[in-house]
Design a protein around this motif. Structure first.
Motif, mmCIF file in Angstrom:
data_model
loop_
_atom_site.group_PDB
_atom_site.id
_atom_site.type_symbol
_atom_site.label_atom_id
_atom_site.label_comp_id
_atom_site.label_asym_id
_atom_site.label_seq_id
_atom_site.Cartn_x
_atom_site.Cartn_y
_atom_site.Cartn_z
ATOM 1 N N ALA A 196 0.880 -1.139 -0.105
ATOM 2 C CA ALA A 196 -0.001 0.003 -0.078
ATOM 3 C C ALA A 196 0.858 1.260 -0.106
ATOM 4 O O ALA A 196 0.563 2.188 -0.624
ATOM 5 N N LYS A 197 1.997 1.385 0.858
ATOM 6 C CA LYS A 197 2.739 2.439 0.712
ATOM 7 C C LYS A 197 3.360 2.783 -0.383
ATOM 8 O O LYS A 197 3.442 3.610 -0.957
ATOM 9 N N ALA A 198 3.842 1.439 -1.347
ATOM 10 C CA ALA A 198 4.623 1.700 -2.456
ATOM 11 C C ALA A 198 3.399 2.104 -3.710
ATOM 12 O O ALA A 198 3.900 2.847 -4.570
ATOM 13 N N ALA A 199 2.286 1.373 -3.471
ATOM 14 C CA ALA A 199 1.339 2.038 -4.367
ATOM 15 C C ALA A 199 1.217 3.521 -4.372
ATOM 16 O O ALA A 199 0.705 4.038 -5.332
ATOM 17 N N LEU B 69 -8.479 0.576 7.754
ATOM 18 C CA LEU B 69 -9.055 1.964 8.030
ATOM 19 C C LEU B 69 -7.880 3.050 8.045
ATOM 20 O O LEU B 69 -8.028 4.196 7.465
ATOM 21 N N LYS B 70 -6.856 2.624 8.857
ATOM 22 C CA LYS B 70 -5.662 3.348 8.681
ATOM 23 C C LYS B 70 -5.084 3.724 7.205
ATOM 24 O O LYS B 70 -4.728 4.960 7.066
ATOM 25 N N ARG C 193 -8.269 2.162 -0.877
ATOM 26 C CA ARG C 193 -9.247 1.333 -0.917
ATOM 27 C C ARG C 193 -9.358 0.183 -2.011
ATOM 28 O O ARG C 193 -10.165 -0.442 -2.317
ATOM 29 N N THR C 194 -8.359 0.175 -2.764
ATOM 30 C CA THR C 194 -8.131 -1.195 -3.595
ATOM 31 C C THR C 194 -8.312 -2.334 -3.053
ATOM 32 O O THR C 194 -7.630 -2.525 -2.288
ATOM 33 N N VAL C 195 -9.085 -3.322 -3.577
ATOM 34 C CA VAL C 195 -9.494 -4.398 -2.981
ATOM 35 C C VAL C 195 -8.603 -5.333 -3.100
ATOM 36 O O VAL C 195 -8.326 -6.111 -2.080
ATOM 37 N N ALA C 196 -7.990 -5.792 -4.134
ATOM 38 C CA ALA C 196 -6.988 -6.651 -4.221
ATOM 39 C C ALA C 196 -5.633 -6.194 -3.431
ATOM 40 O O ALA C 196 -5.015 -7.084 -2.717
#
Length: 520
Positions: free
Chosen positions: A272-275, A403-404, A414-417
């Motif tokens: 998530a951080k990299a995205a 949530l964080k 919010r990306t599901v995958a």
């Protein structure tokens, strides 16, 4: 007006892990127990190879200009099956079949040995991966016998399929705790039913057992050592292979390296951080092309505009009459986490969604979010993940972390995958099996991509600490690009042929906009 992303079911939570771009489909597998009792010494039963029509090649992702070259390689290919123990703790017990191909070295006089492949997934077929690599320009078949393998549970190897589960659709808009709890309960139920449908087989679907299968193939080929080329989850497999058989591995190149801790919860946080980091690059790229996409002239403007678009579609979701799709803020996030090779298409999607009204989906939206094929065996994918998942699986930890992430990364969180709110392995009842990694013999190249989110770059030096090797830094965000970019392919081939190492490799260049490309 804009609205929100298709009610993606929580089924994606269980199935949607990394997929290598090199995954290919293969023929039908044998049933469990069909192969018979293991021989005292491993032997490969060579047999006639499947035939592939032009349509089959298209389905495998072969471009028509490569048909002739691909068919020439198929004409040189041998196909076989080897019997291996289902459970290596009971080597004389039930046997299963592992399907493989061999593309013999063109230069037998200077042959170096055998080179095995895995495309990742987990659950991806490696049966024809050598053919894909060679037609990409990596002439590894000059001095190596190339060995394509369907891991246990995949393709033409012995496999099983879990009962199909039913998930509730996610309502449009931000995910509520009520829906997340329901999705968690459904995931627990479906995972338990899957594991309990054939625990004898499914508990043996692990990277460690695939590594043991590969070592059996090595012995059957008469090789004292085997070389290995893999990406994504296949990089984890390579680390396990070398750790379990430290004296049996020669040269190894692992691309888009997986994390050595093998925890999905920490992996999601890193991804998530990299995205988010890569999305900032994408926003800057879009801003430089405001005359094409009209989404803002600065990175800040593009980001703010997409946040506003998410809120608008959350408040007023949009559905279409020609595809099963609901546009909400989550769909905007899905478009915003694309690798750079897809930025022109993703930017066009966002441009179309800026003022979409329906009733039919705009062209780029339909192309990006229409029906997709998954090249992995999803039962194997789940078993490989969950049998080795060492992280937390509780509802509270995953929901609070989600949530964080949404707060920290408003557009992409919010990306599901990529950032699921339910642990994919929740409820999996079979025990987690841990493999300790360690440095091993031979040499290995570990290539990481600076801006990638599927296998964040930080995993690469961490894996080097665990198993040793040389880190190769690639300045792009494209999963598995070391097998696709000409300049890097040349270094890869040189390494396998001569042992020469490198610390950098050319990456996939950033694209121009579609409009600019058409002008060239």
């Amino acid at each position: 007006m804009n609205r929100a992303a298709a009610a993606r079911s929580a089924g994606l939570l269980s199935g949607a892990l990394l997929m290598s771009s090199l995954v290919v489909a293969t023929p039908v597998s044998a049933a469990i127990g069909e192969v018979g009792v293991a021989a005292r010494a491993p032997a490969i039963e060579w047999q006639e190879c499947p035939e592939y029509s032009d349509e089959d090649l298209r389905r495998l992702g072969v471009s028509e200009e490569k048909f002739e070259e691909y068919r020439q390689l198929l004409g040189r290919t041998e196909c076989g099956t080897i019997s291996v123990p289902l459970d290596y703790d009971d080597p004389a017990g039930k046997q299963i079949g592992i399907a493989l191909t061999r593309l013999k070295a063109a230069d037998q006089k200077h042959r170096r040995g055998s080179l095995a492949f895995n495309p990742g997934g987990p659950g991806g077929s490696g049966y024809l991966m050598p053919h894909r690599i060679v037609t990409n320009g990596a002439e590894l078949d000059e001095r190596y016998d190339l060995i394509g393998i369907d891991p246990r549970g995949v393709g033409s190897s012995t496999k099983v399929a879990c009962p199909e589960g039913q998930w509730s659709e996610r309502p449009p808009g931000p995910v509520t705790e009520e829906h997340a709890r329901k999705a968690y309960a459904e995931t627990v139920k479906i995972n338990r039913e899957c594991a309990q449908s054939n625990p004898e087989f499914l508990e043996q679907v692990t990277a460690a057992n695939v590594a043991r299968d590969i070592d059996r193939i090595r012995a059957a080929l008469g090789e004292p050592k085997i070389s290995f080329l893999a990406g994504s989850w296949g990089a984890w497999l390579g680390a396990v292979l070398g750790s379990l058989f430290p004296g049996k591995v020669d040269r190894m190149w692992l691309d888009s390296v997986a994390s050595p801790d093998h925890r999905r919860d920490t992996g999601v946080e890193a991804g998530a951080k990299a995205a988010h980091r890569n999305f900032q690059r994408m926003a800057a790229w879009i801003a430089k092309r405001d005359d094409t996409y009209g989404l803002g002239t600065t990175t800040k403007d593009v980001v703010a505009g997409l946040e506003d678009m998410q809120k608008a579609y959350d408040a007023d979701p949009l559905t279409f009459t020609d595809i099963d799709l609901t546009v909400d803020g989550t769909l905007i996030a899905e478009a915003a986490v694309r690798p750079s090779t897809q930025w022109p298409r993703a930017a066009q999607v966002l441009k179309e969604l800026a003022d979409a009204e329906g009733p039919t989906a705009p062209p780029a939206v339909k192309k990006m979010f229409g029906p997709q094929q998954d090249g992995r065996e999803l039962t194997a994918n789940l078993a490989f993940q969950c049998n080795e998942e060492l992280g937390d699986r509780t509802f509270a930890s995953w929901w609070n972390a989600y949530l964080k992430r949404v707060q920290r990364y408003p557009v992409t969180g919010r990306t599901v995958a990529a950032t699921p709110y339910v642990a994919p392995c929740a409820g999996w009842p079979l025990p987690a099996q841990k493999t300790d990694l360690r440095p091993f013999g031979g040499s290995r190249m570990l290539s990481g991509h600076l801006h990638e989110s599927m296998s964040p770059y930080e995993s690469t030096p961490a894996m080097r600490e665990a198993i040793g090797g040389t880190v190769v830094t690639i300045d792009d965000d494209v999963h598995g690009s070391a097998f696709q970019v000409p300049g890097c392919i040349e270094k890869l081939v040189d390494y396998f042929e001569t042992g020469k190492r490198t610390t950098t490799c050319p990456g996939m260049p950033l694209p121009e906009s579609a409009v600019t490309r058409n002008r060239v």
